[in-house]
Design a protein around this motif. Structure first.
Motif, PDB file in Angstrom:
ATOM      1  N   LEU A 143       0.823  -1.199   0.000  1.00 19.47           N
ATOM      2  CA  LEU A 143       0.000   0.000   0.000  1.00 19.47           C
ATOM      3  C   LEU A 143       0.862   1.256   0.000  1.00 19.47           C
ATOM      4  CD1 LEU A 143      -2.622  -0.987   2.735  1.00 19.47           C
ATOM      5  CD2 LEU A 143      -2.962  -0.999   0.258  1.00 19.47           C
ATOM      6  N   GLN A 144       2.046   1.142   0.543  1.00 18.44           N
ATOM      7  CA  GLN A 144       2.979   2.266   0.601  1.00 18.44           C
ATOM      8  C   GLN A 144       4.378   1.705   0.807  1.00 18.44           C
ATOM      9  OE1 GLN A 144       1.911   5.241   3.509  1.00 18.44           O
ATOM     10  NE2 GLN A 144       3.238   6.781   2.622  1.00 18.44           N
ATOM     11  N   VAL A 145       5.359   2.364   0.192  1.00 17.07           N
ATOM     12  CA  VAL A 145       6.759   1.956   0.341  1.00 17.07           C
ATOM     13  C   VAL A 145       7.601   3.206   0.568  1.00 17.07           C
ATOM     14  CG1 VAL A 145       8.719   0.775  -0.706  1.00 17.07           C
ATOM     15  CG2 VAL A 145       6.394   0.013  -1.242  1.00 17.07           C
ATOM     16  N   ILE A 146       8.409   3.178   1.608  1.00 20.70           N
ATOM     17  CA  ILE A 146       9.306   4.301   1.912  1.00 20.70           C
ATOM     18  C   ILE A 146      10.713   3.746   2.057  1.00 20.70           C
ATOM     19  CG2 ILE A 146       9.890   6.091   3.590  1.00 20.70           C
ATOM     20  CD1 ILE A 146       6.907   6.176   4.316  1.00 20.70           C
ATOM     21  N   ARG A 147      11.648   4.373   1.369  1.00 20.32           N
ATOM     22  CA  ARG A 147      13.038   3.904   1.381  1.00 20.32           C
ATOM     23  C   ARG A 147      13.868   4.693   2.396  1.00 20.32           C
ATOM     24  NH1 ARG A 147      12.238  -0.575  -1.966  1.00 20.32           N
ATOM     25  NH2 ARG A 147      11.482   0.051  -4.011  1.00 20.32           N
ATOM     26  N   PHE A 148      14.743   3.986   3.088  1.00 21.36           N
ATOM     27  CA  PHE A 148      15.685   4.601   4.021  1.00 21.36           C
ATOM     28  C   PHE A 148      17.090   4.078   3.752  1.00 21.36           C
ATOM     29  CE2 PHE A 148      11.701   4.903   6.451  1.00 21.36           C
ATOM     30  CZ  PHE A 148      11.770   6.206   6.905  1.00 21.36           C
ATOM     31  N   GLY A 149      18.093   4.820   4.234  1.00 20.66           N
ATOM     32  CA  GLY A 149      19.472   4.350   4.165  1.00 20.66           C
ATOM     33  C   GLY A 149      19.962   4.106   2.766  1.00 20.66           C
ATOM     34  N   ASN A 150      19.792   5.118   1.883  1.00 17.95           N
ATOM     35  CA  ASN A 150      20.205   4.955   0.478  1.00 17.95           C
ATOM     36  C   ASN A 150      19.589   3.713  -0.146  1.00 17.95           C
ATOM     37  OD1 ASN A 150      21.844   7.293   0.392  1.00 17.95           O
ATOM     38  ND2 ASN A 150      23.496   6.187   1.428  1.00 17.95           N
ATOM     39  N   ASN A 151      18.300   3.531   0.126  1.00 13.17           N
ATOM     40  CA  ASN A 151      17.501   2.430  -0.438  1.00 13.17           C
ATOM     41  C   ASN A 151      17.886   1.054   0.093  1.00 13.17           C
ATOM     42  OD1 ASN A 151      16.043   4.272  -1.989  1.00 13.17           O
ATOM     43  ND2 ASN A 151      17.410   4.064  -3.739  1.00 13.17           N
ATOM     44  N   GLN A 152      18.576   1.001   1.224  1.00 17.89           N
ATOM     45  CA  GLN A 152      18.909  -0.301   1.815  1.00 17.89           C
ATOM     46  C   GLN A 152      17.749  -0.895   2.603  1.00 17.89           C
ATOM     47  OE1 GLN A 152      22.901  -0.666   3.735  1.00 17.89           O
ATOM     48  NE2 GLN A 152      23.065   1.505   3.300  1.00 17.89           N
ATOM     49  N   LEU A 153      16.881  -0.035   3.139  1.00 12.08           N
ATOM     50  CA  LEU A 153      15.788  -0.480   3.998  1.00 12.08           C
ATOM     51  C   LEU A 153      14.452  -0.014   3.436  1.00 12.08           C
ATOM     52  CD1 LEU A 153      17.422   0.527   7.402  1.00 12.08           C
ATOM     53  CD2 LEU A 153      17.162  -1.816   6.549  1.00 12.08           C
ATOM     54  N   ASP A 154      13.430  -0.852   3.547  1.00  8.15           N
ATOM     55  CA  ASP A 154      12.086  -0.517   3.085  1.00  8.15           C
ATOM     56  C   ASP A 154      11.113  -0.532   4.261  1.00  8.15           C
ATOM     57  OD1 ASP A 154      13.046  -0.473   0.521  1.00  8.15           O
ATOM     58  OD2 ASP A 154      12.233  -2.433  -0.037  1.00  8.15           O
ATOM     59  N   LEU A 155      10.380   0.566   4.423  1.00  5.68           N
ATOM     60  CA  LEU A 155       9.237   0.583   5.327  1.00  5.68           C
ATOM     61  C   LEU A 155       8.007   0.392   4.455  1.00  5.68           C
ATOM     62  CD1 LEU A 155       7.893   1.070   8.092  1.00  5.68           C
ATOM     63  CD2 LEU A 155       7.881   3.513   7.557  1.00  5.68           C
ATOM     64  N   VAL A 156       7.266  -0.671   4.710  1.00  6.69           N
ATOM     65  CA  VAL A 156       6.182  -1.070   3.806  1.00  6.69           C
ATOM     66  C   VAL A 156       4.874  -1.207   4.577  1.00  6.69           C
ATOM     67  CG1 VAL A 156       5.393  -2.846   2.182  1.00  6.69           C
ATOM     68  CG2 VAL A 156       7.829  -2.310   2.352  1.00  6.69           C
ATOM     69  N   ALA A 157       3.789  -0.748   3.959  1.00 10.42           N
ATOM     70  CA  ALA A 157       2.447  -0.979   4.489  1.00 10.42           C
ATOM     71  C   ALA A 157       1.754  -2.012   3.618  1.00 10.42           C
ATOM     72  CB  ALA A 157       1.642   0.314   4.502  1.00 10.42           C
ATOM     73  N   VAL A 158       1.073  -2.973   4.260  1.00  9.68           N
ATOM     74  CA  VAL A 158       0.369  -4.024   3.522  1.00  9.68           C
ATOM     75  C   VAL A 158      -0.931  -4.340   4.251  1.00  9.68           C
ATOM     76  CG1 VAL A 158       1.651  -5.838   4.753  1.00  9.68           C
ATOM     77  CG2 VAL A 158       0.526  -6.377   2.586  1.00  9.68           C
ATOM     78  N   ARG A 159      -1.963  -4.637   3.479  1.00 11.34           N
ATOM     79  CA  ARG A 159      -3.252  -5.020   4.052  1.00 11.34           C
ATOM     80  C   ARG A 159      -3.285  -6.532   4.241  1.00 11.34           C
ATOM     81  NH1 ARG A 159      -6.617  -1.497   5.947  1.00 11.34           N
ATOM     82  NH2 ARG A 159      -6.591  -0.304   3.985  1.00 11.34           N
ATOM     83  N   ALA A 160      -3.571  -6.988   5.457  1.00 11.09           N
ATOM     84  CA  ALA A 160      -3.676  -8.427   5.714  1.00 11.09           C
ATOM     85  C   ALA A 160      -4.965  -8.952   5.085  1.00 11.09           C
ATOM     86  CB  ALA A 160      -3.672  -8.697   7.215  1.00 11.09           C
ATOM     87  N   VAL A 161      -4.843 -10.008   4.297  1.00 13.63           N
ATOM     88  CA  VAL A 161      -5.966 -10.551   3.533  1.00 13.63           C
ATOM     89  C   VAL A 161      -6.153 -12.026   3.870  1.00 13.63           C
ATOM     90  CG1 VAL A 161      -6.857 -10.994   1.197  1.00 13.63           C
ATOM     91  CG2 VAL A 161      -5.556  -8.909   1.658  1.00 13.63           C
ATOM     92  N   LEU A 162      -7.405 -12.443   3.924  1.00 16.07           N
ATOM     93  CA  LEU A 162      -7.723 -13.846   4.206  1.00 16.07           C
ATOM     94  C   LEU A 162      -6.974 -14.763   3.249  1.00 16.07           C
ATOM     95  CD1 LEU A 162      -9.545 -15.661   5.974  1.00 16.07           C
ATOM     96  CD2 LEU A 162     -11.230 -15.577   4.128  1.00 16.07           C
ATOM     97  N   GLY A 163      -6.331 -15.762   3.780  1.00 17.37           N
ATOM     98  CA  GLY A 163      -5.528 -16.668   2.973  1.00 17.37           C
ATOM     99  C   GLY A 163      -4.039 -16.451   3.150  1.00 17.37           C
ATOM    100  N   GLY A 164      -3.660 -15.328   3.793  1.00 21.38           N
ATOM    101  CA  GLY A 164      -2.251 -15.081   4.089  1.00 21.38           C
ATOM    102  C   GLY A 164      -1.768 -16.025   5.180  1.00 21.38           C
ATOM    103  N   PRO A 165      -0.573 -16.586   5.063  1.00 25.12           N
ATOM    104  CA  PRO A 165      -0.071 -17.560   6.047  1.00 25.12           C
ATOM    105  C   PRO A 165      -0.035 -17.053   7.487  1.00 25.12           C
ATOM    106  CG  PRO A 165       1.291 -17.576   4.068  1.00 25.12           C
ATOM    107  CD  PRO A 165       0.350 -16.419   3.923  1.00 25.12           C
ATOM    108  N   MET A 166       0.115 -15.725   7.696  1.00 22.20           N
ATOM    109  CA  MET A 166       0.222 -15.195   9.055  1.00 22.20           C
ATOM    110  C   MET A 166      -1.120 -14.840   9.685  1.00 22.20           C
ATOM    111  SD  MET A 166       3.166 -15.026  10.609  1.00 22.20           S
ATOM    112  CE  MET A 166       2.915 -13.690  11.778  1.00 22.20           C
ATOM    113  N   ILE A 167      -2.206 -14.934   8.937  1.00 22.02           N
ATOM    114  CA  ILE A 167      -3.514 -14.590   9.486  1.00 22.02           C
ATOM    115  C   ILE A 167      -3.839 -15.515  10.659  1.00 22.02           C
ATOM    116  CG2 ILE A 167      -5.982 -14.376   9.032  1.00 22.02           C
ATOM    117  CD1 ILE A 167      -4.256 -12.304   7.603  1.00 22.02           C
ATOM    118  N   GLY A 168      -4.157 -14.909  11.809  1.00 19.07           N
ATOM    119  CA  GLY A 168      -4.472 -15.686  13.008  1.00 19.07           C
ATOM    120  C   GLY A 168      -3.259 -16.123  13.793  1.00 19.07           C
ATOM    121  N   HIS A 169      -2.063 -15.810  13.309  1.00 16.71           N
ATOM    122  CA  HIS A 169      -0.826 -16.181  13.998  1.00 16.71           C
ATOM    123  C   HIS A 169      -0.225 -14.988  14.729  1.00 16.71           C
ATOM    124  CE1 HIS A 169      -0.090 -20.288  12.321  1.00 16.71           C
ATOM    125  NE2 HIS A 169      -0.928 -19.843  11.395  1.00 16.71           N
TER     126      HIS A 169
END
Length: 457
Positions: A143-169
């Protein structure tokens, strides 16, 4: 700090409102109705008049101001205003929004860098928006991507969707799922409310998850929050203006790109300038044209014309016809909440003012803050702050483990940059002098408190 802001458009008004709580703000514009509205919602002074006129700048108090921020709708007015401001105040810091690319090349760019044209910092909204959209294309499912450290690090936003392995974990299970990937979840927004994540926090469907990871690894984390998203190959860009052409030029080597432009002359110009992109002349909302171009096989549709309504309508049409990901550029911030994530077809609405504003905020916050990114319509922020020893030697964060630091509620350290190398933050890591600390704040009102922890006065 006394700051004179020239131009009360979306960026100027938002900046003035955000900064008025802790700074002496003077806002200048030629529209009395706009100024009157802002005076009702923010504690600041307004001046009615032309932003580049010396007498108006004098009236605004430019002589004793620390900074002038020129964000009118005219590049020429912004440039002249900075030049006149420097004549009236030799020590003032000048920041200008400059849209026209030709100003930022060759001799004029060199003149800005040397100080011959007295603009200390110039901001190009078109380039910032292009970078943001390219990051979204390169990071499927985000949903959004922000780069830090000369593009070495990514801060990312993502919507959790049914069927994702981490849902409920629990969040602590992410390390078990991705044993070779180092990442950190820094915030979760659930039903509009922020949650400070712990290892025991469970991921739920529709959670908006913010995480930080090393470059190239964010896609694997995204695929834990939702069913696997394949890379985008086929891209249609609606609008062949400055932003549309920049996006096409940036991605055409690695994607199949089609760009729709209504103007005959402009379409011809684009076809000559772009290498492999296919240029189509026509309306971005022409259903027959979209059908003829097999839009149902398109992975990514982005509308970047200078008309909000055209962007919204073309995106709704594209979504209805089967495009996987649909993004609209919305200049009016009030429209963003109406069209994004409401189940009506637009996956992401991008407000130029929100993208642009972070660059100004970083400059205003001073040398110990390298980056500031406004998130979630300005309610949250992500910052890159430089850690320094306390002048008194007391209560210094230097030398302490990150887990020992007492941060305000909703503030989470996501990563550090040390010796130009990005590292995901872990509680046992000791903070060192000149470390760059990436902090996520669910409430921007704690920014000053966070700055004081890492760079005490």
């Amino acid at each position: 700090m006394k700051i004179v802001i020239l131009g009360a458009g979306a960026v100027g008004s938002t900046l003035a409102t955000l900064l008025s709580e802790e700074n002496d703000i003077v806002l200048v514009d030629h529209n009395s109705a706009v100024l009157g509205h802002i005076e009702e919602v923010a504690d600041l002074k307004t001046i009615l008049g032309s932003c580049s006129y010396p007498n108006i700048l004098v009236k605004a108090g430019i002589a004793d101001a620390d900074m002038v921020v020129a964000v009118t709708g005219s590049d020429e007015t912004n440039i002249v205003a900075c030049m006149v401001s420097r004549v009236l105040n030799k020590s003032i810091k000048t920041i200008a929004r400059v849209r026209e690319a030709s100003y930022l090349k060759g001799k004029t760019k060199a003149a800005m860098e040397s100080g011959e044209i007295p603009i200390d910092v110039h901001v190009s909204p078109e380039q910032l928006i292009t970078d943001q959209i390219q990051d979204l294309i390169d990071t499927p499912g985000s949903l959004q991507v922000i780069r830090f450290g000369n593009n070495q690090l990514d801060l990312v936003a993502v919507r959790a969707v049914l069927g994702g392995p981490m849902i409920g974990h629990e969040i602590g299970d992410l390390k078990k799922h991705l044993q070779k990937i180092d990442s950190r979840i820094v915030a979760i927004f659930r039903k509009g409310e922020s949650i400070v994540p712990t290892g025991l926090t469970k991921i739920e469907v529709e959670d908006e998850v913010f995480f930080i990871s090393k470059k190239g690894e964010s896609t694997k984390v995204i695929n834990e929050m939702r069913p696997k998203v394949e890379k985008y190959s086929n891209v249609i860009i609606a609008g062949g203006g400055k932003i549309g052409s920049r996006i096409a030029k940036a991605i055409e080597k690695n994607h199949n790109v089609k760009i729709i432009e209504s103007g005959e002359d402009r379409a011809k110009e684009l076809s000559e300038k772009l290498l492999s992109s296919i240029v189509l002349q026509g309306s971005v909302s022409d259903k027959a044209l979209l059908h003829d171009e097999n839009i149902e096989n398109t992975d990514f549709f982005v509308a970047v014309t200078n008309d909000d309504e055209a962007n919204v309508m073309s995106c709704l049409l594209a979504a209805e016809m089967g495009v996987r990901k649909v993004i609209a550029l919305i200049s009016n911030p009030a429209y963003v909440d109406l069209v994004q994530g409401k189940g009506i077809g637009i996956d992401i609405a991008i407000a130029p003012s929100q993208i642009t504003i972070g660059t100004f905020l970083a400059e205003i916050e001073g040398k110990d803050v390298v980056q500031v990114h406004s998130l979630r319509k300005g309610a949250a922020e992500a910052i890159e702050a430089i850690a320094h020893e306390s002048p008194s030697g007391k209560d210094s964060a230097i030398g302490k483990e990150l887990g020992e630091l007492r941060l305000p509620e909703g503030a989470t350290i996501g990563a550090i940059i040390r010796d130009d190398k990005g590292k995901i933050a872990h509680d046992h890591v000791h903070l060192r002098e000149n470390d760059h600390v990436i902090v996520f704040l669910t409430d921007k009102k704690y920014l000053q408190e966070v700055k004081n922890i890492f760079s005490p006065k």
